[in-house]
Design a protein around this motif. Structure first.
Motif, PDB file in Angstrom:
ATOM      1  N   VAL A  59       0.842  -1.213   0.033  1.00 13.94           N
ATOM      2  CA  VAL A  59       0.169   0.158  -0.056  1.00 13.94           C
ATOM      3  C   VAL A  59       1.113   1.101   0.015  1.00 13.94           C
ATOM      4  CG1 VAL A  59      -0.275   0.361   2.511  1.00 13.94           C
ATOM      5  CG2 VAL A  59      -2.067   0.860   0.934  1.00 13.94           C
ATOM      6  N   LEU A  60       2.196   1.050   0.172  1.00 13.72           N
ATOM      7  CA  LEU A  60       3.093   2.375   0.217  1.00 13.72           C
ATOM      8  C   LEU A  60       3.040   2.819  -0.955  1.00 13.72           C
ATOM      9  CD1 LEU A  60       5.851   1.049   2.676  1.00 13.72           C
ATOM     10  CD2 LEU A  60       4.091   2.732   3.209  1.00 13.72           C
ATOM     11  N   ARG A  61       2.621   2.292  -2.302  1.00 14.95           N
ATOM     12  CA  ARG A  61       2.906   2.624  -3.559  1.00 14.95           C
ATOM     13  C   ARG A  61       2.099   3.853  -3.559  1.00 14.95           C
ATOM     14  NH1 ARG A  61       0.200  -2.113  -6.687  1.00 14.95           N
ATOM     15  NH2 ARG A  61      -0.915  -2.116  -4.861  1.00 14.95           N
ATOM     16  N   VAL A  62       0.952   4.099  -2.781  1.00 14.34           N
ATOM     17  CA  VAL A  62       0.070   5.202  -2.701  1.00 14.34           C
ATOM     18  C   VAL A  62       0.813   6.342  -2.410  1.00 14.34           C
ATOM     19  CG1 VAL A  62      -0.410   5.175  -0.270  1.00 14.34           C
ATOM     20  CG2 VAL A  62      -2.349   5.997  -2.142  1.00 14.34           C
ATOM     21  N   VAL A  63       2.083   6.309  -1.696  1.00 16.04           N
ATOM     22  CA  VAL A  63       2.560   7.612  -1.426  1.00 16.04           C
ATOM     23  C   VAL A  63       3.405   8.281  -2.626  1.00 16.04           C
ATOM     24  CG1 VAL A  63       3.220   6.738   0.822  1.00 16.04           C
ATOM     25  CG2 VAL A  63       5.045   6.308  -0.957  1.00 16.04           C
ATOM     26  N   ARG A  64       3.026   7.345  -3.850  1.00 14.07           N
ATOM     27  CA  ARG A  64       3.517   7.911  -5.035  1.00 14.07           C
ATOM     28  C   ARG A  64       3.079   8.993  -5.526  1.00 14.07           C
ATOM     29  NH1 ARG A  64       8.371   6.827  -8.182  1.00 14.07           N
ATOM     30  NH2 ARG A  64       7.958   7.978 -10.201  1.00 14.07           N
ATOM     31  N   ALA A  65       1.726   9.348  -4.780  1.00 12.35           N
ATOM     32  CA  ALA A  65       1.178  10.512  -5.176  1.00 12.35           C
ATOM     33  C   ALA A  65       1.731  11.737  -4.766  1.00 12.35           C
ATOM     34  CB  ALA A  65      -0.453  10.359  -4.547  1.00 12.35           C
ATOM     35  N   LEU A  66       2.514  11.531  -3.839  1.00  5.36           N
ATOM     36  CA  LEU A  66       3.554  12.763  -3.468  1.00  5.36           C
ATOM     37  C   LEU A  66       4.424  13.402  -4.290  1.00  5.36           C
ATOM     38  CD1 LEU A  66       4.111  11.451   0.501  1.00  5.36           C
ATOM     39  CD2 LEU A  66       2.555  13.296  -0.462  1.00  5.36           C
ATOM     40  N   ARG A  67       4.668  12.145  -5.292  1.00  4.35           N
ATOM     41  CA  ARG A  67       5.624  12.461  -6.274  1.00  4.35           C
ATOM     42  C   ARG A  67       4.957  13.678  -7.470  1.00  4.35           C
ATOM     43  NH1 ARG A  67       8.720  12.817 -10.564  1.00  4.35           N
ATOM     44  NH2 ARG A  67      10.064  11.402 -11.079  1.00  4.35           N
ATOM     45  N   PHE A  68       3.768  13.973  -7.433  1.00  3.53           N
ATOM     46  CA  PHE A  68       3.143  14.987  -8.369  1.00  3.53           C
ATOM     47  C   PHE A  68       3.705  16.396  -7.841  1.00  3.53           C
ATOM     48  CE2 PHE A  68      -0.204  11.741  -8.748  1.00  3.53           C
ATOM     49  CZ  PHE A  68      -0.269  11.525 -10.144  1.00  3.53           C
ATOM     50  N   TYR A  69       4.171  16.343  -6.621  1.00  7.44           N
ATOM     51  CA  TYR A  69       4.778  17.789  -6.236  1.00  7.44           C
ATOM     52  C   TYR A  69       5.966  17.924  -6.886  1.00  7.44           C
ATOM     53  CZ  TYR A  69       1.543  18.363  -2.367  1.00  7.44           C
ATOM     54  OH  TYR A  69       0.328  18.464  -1.518  1.00  7.44           O
ATOM     55  N   ARG A  70       6.673  17.024  -7.294  1.00  7.64           N
ATOM     56  CA  ARG A  70       7.812  17.512  -7.867  1.00  7.64           C
ATOM     57  C   ARG A  70       7.597  18.150  -9.376  1.00  7.64           C
ATOM     58  NH1 ARG A  70      13.231  15.112  -8.151  1.00  7.64           N
ATOM     59  NH2 ARG A  70      12.771  13.145  -7.065  1.00  7.64           N
ATOM     60  N   PHE A  71       6.407  17.936  -9.881  1.00  8.99           N
ATOM     61  CA  PHE A  71       6.101  18.808 -10.913  1.00  8.99           C
ATOM     62  C   PHE A  71       5.667  20.247 -10.700  1.00  8.99           C
ATOM     63  CE2 PHE A  71       5.325  14.214 -12.064  1.00  8.99           C
ATOM     64  CZ  PHE A  71       6.052  14.134 -13.181  1.00  8.99           C
ATOM     65  N   THR A  72       5.761  20.561  -9.445  1.00 10.19           N
ATOM     66  CA  THR A  72       5.183  21.876  -9.111  1.00 10.19           C
ATOM     67  C   THR A  72       6.299  22.605  -8.176  1.00 10.19           C
ATOM     68  OG1 THR A  72       4.414  21.161  -6.865  1.00 10.19           O
ATOM     69  CG2 THR A  72       2.877  21.261  -8.848  1.00 10.19           C
TER      70      THR A  72
END
Length: 278
Positions: free
Chosen positions: A124-137
């Protein structure tokens, strides 16, 4: 002492680093778009796997997950390779998120019997991949162009809300799915998190595990702290949009109205250009 890297090696590392952060060249844009799409798919795979699916389709999703994780592993390795300070890059929050998100997938692939031991909570830690979208901002420049600072702040606020809901729902689902019959899919968990964080609280879904309760508490606290903080930045930007950066020589007050001739704090005369035709 370690040997100094050759000029050719330094040039290759700079090239790799450049294209991983570039938004202007065709190759840089293509990398950005590809990583963004793969990031969305990788997170969507986690959601899809929480629903009843045919075995054949699950097998296809698993292969797709491993393939995308392999791409992310290559990107992770290249980021470390091209970094000017590799140790600093390794401990960067974005880089740590990248590693944490793909490790569970490779654990299942390379550790015999991992699926038997049940690494569900780790996966379920795959869900933290959503935090990766911050890299684009990280800045206002994107592969489609440059946006205003205010639009960037609004985008970050929207992203914060979505990521908070999504990550909290993923963790809540993992904690509750085995013990709570009301939480059968990710959709159930997402519904609960939205209702809980919006303080509506219908009561049709409640946490029955200690982990679920603490995840709810943590999500509410983060929402109370982070969302108003980012919203406040936008409000301050809007409230100062019509101000002029002029400092009163008497009291030091800055940021006056465009048509102000006197300081609104002490009444001292201030001089600033103002076009009455505007």
């Amino acid at each position: 002492m370690p040997a100094e890297p050759s000029p050719g090696s330094r040039a290759r590392r700079e090239t790799v680093r450049f294209y991983l952060i570039d938004h202007r060249t065709p190759l840089g844009k293509a990398i950005d778009i590809a990583l963004l799409v793969l990031n969305v798919v990788f997170v969507a795979l986690f959601v899809a796997e929480t629903y009843p699916l045919p075995v054949e389709f699950r097998t296809t999703l698993w292969r797709l997950e491993v393939g995308i994780a392999a791409v992310f592993l290559v990107e992770y390795t290249l980021r470390l390779y091209g970094a000017r300070n590799r140790l600093e890059e390794f401990f960067t929050p974005y880089t740590m998120v990248d590693l944490i998100a793909i490790l569970p997938t490779f654990l299942v692939v390379f550790v015999p019997g991992a699926t038997v031991v049940n690494v569900g909570f780790l996966r379920v830690l795959r869900v933290v991949r959503a935090l990766r979208f911050y890299r684009f901002t990280q800045d206002a420049e994107f592969f489609f162009g440059t946006i205003s600072d205010n639009a960037l702040r609004a985008l970050k606020l929207l992203l914060t809300v979505l990521v908070l809901f999504f990550v909290s729902a993923g963790l809540f689902y993992s904690a509750e799915r085995a013990a709570n019959p009301a939480v059968a899919t990710f959709g159930d968990a997402f519904y609960y998190v939205v209702v809980a964080l919006s303080t509506v609280g219908f009561g049709d879904i409640v946490p029955v595990t200690a982990a679920g309760q603490w995840i709810t508490v943590a999500a509410i606290l983060v929402g109370i702290i982070v969302i108003p903080w980012q919203a406040g930045k936008i409000v301050r930007e809007w409230s100062h949009r019509e101000k002029v950066d002029v400092t009163c020589p008497n009291c030091g007050l800055s940021s006056h109205d465009r048509d102000a001739s006197h300081c609104k704090a002490c009444g001292h005369v201030i001089y600033q250009e103002f076009d009455s035709s505007e």
